[in-house]
Design a protein around this motif. Sequence first.
Motif, short mmCIF file in Angstrom:
data_model
loop_
_atom_site.label_atom_id
_atom_site.label_comp_id
_atom_site.label_asym_id
_atom_site.label_seq_id
_atom_site.Cartn_x
_atom_site.Cartn_y
_atom_site.Cartn_z
N LEU A 54 0.84 -1.19 0.00
CA LEU A 54 0.00 0.00 0.00
C LEU A 54 0.88 1.24 0.00
O LEU A 54 1.97 1.24 0.55
N GLN A 55 0.36 2.29 -0.62
CA GLN A 55 1.08 3.56 -0.72
C GLN A 55 0.44 4.54 0.24
O GLN A 55 -0.78 4.60 0.38
N THR A 56 1.25 5.37 0.90
CA THR A 56 0.75 6.36 1.84
C THR A 56 0.35 7.64 1.11
O THR A 56 1.11 8.16 0.30
N CYS A 57 -0.83 8.13 1.43
CA CYS A 57 -1.29 9.41 0.87
C CYS A 57 -0.36 10.51 1.36
O CYS A 57 -0.05 10.57 2.55
N PRO A 58 0.12 11.38 0.49
CA PRO A 58 1.03 12.44 0.92
C PRO A 58 0.37 13.52 1.79
O PRO A 58 1.08 14.34 2.37
N PHE A 59 -0.93 13.48 1.92
CA PHE A 59 -1.65 14.50 2.68
C PHE A 59 -2.23 13.98 3.99
O PHE A 59 -2.67 14.77 4.82
N ASN A 60 -2.25 12.65 4.18
CA ASN A 60 -2.74 12.07 5.43
C ASN A 60 -2.12 10.68 5.56
O ASN A 60 -2.45 9.77 4.81
N ALA A 61 -1.23 10.52 6.52
CA ALA A 61 -0.49 9.27 6.69
C ALA A 61 -1.37 8.09 7.09
O ALA A 61 -0.93 6.95 7.00
N THR A 62 -2.59 8.34 7.50
CA THR A 62 -3.48 7.22 7.84
C THR A 62 -4.25 6.72 6.62
O THR A 62 -4.99 5.75 6.73
N HIS A 63 -4.07 7.36 5.48
CA HIS A 63 -4.68 6.90 4.24
C HIS A 63 -3.68 6.01 3.52
O HIS A 63 -2.69 6.50 2.97
N LEU A 64 -3.91 4.72 3.52
CA LEU A 64 -3.05 3.77 2.83
C LEU A 64 -3.83 3.19 1.68
O LEU A 64 -4.87 2.57 1.86
N ILE A 65 -3.32 3.39 0.47
CA ILE A 65 -4.06 3.10 -0.75
C ILE A 65 -3.21 2.23 -1.68
O ILE A 65 -2.00 2.38 -1.75
N ARG A 66 -3.88 1.36 -2.44
CA ARG A 66 -3.16 0.63 -3.48
C ARG A 66 -2.62 1.64 -4.49
O ARG A 66 -3.31 2.60 -4.84
N PRO A 67 -1.40 1.44 -4.96
CA PRO A 67 -0.80 2.43 -5.88
C PRO A 67 -1.64 2.72 -7.12
O PRO A 67 -1.70 3.87 -7.56
#
Length: 80
Positions: A37-50
């Motif tokens: 999972l990739q971390t959203c650059p604006f909220n570290a608790t948002h982990l998203i598939r690339p």
Amino acid sequence: MDSEFLICPYNQTHRVLRFRMPAHLIKCKKYYQGEPLQTCPFNATHLIRPDRMAKHLEICDDYLTAKMEKFYAATSSDGI
């Protein structure tokens, strides 16, 4: 979207209190064996598939807030 509970991106069965999510993610990541999972650059608790990051940024409240703050700072004529 300001729910008291959030769903863990590492394990969809985990419902976590919003203020405990950062600590939970550290613990849960140790046992995660799925797709990276990739971390959203604006909220570290948002982990998203690339492959879904672009779509996430279209709806991410933190991204939209940062974008609007930058816009208003650039268009402010009196510096306030």
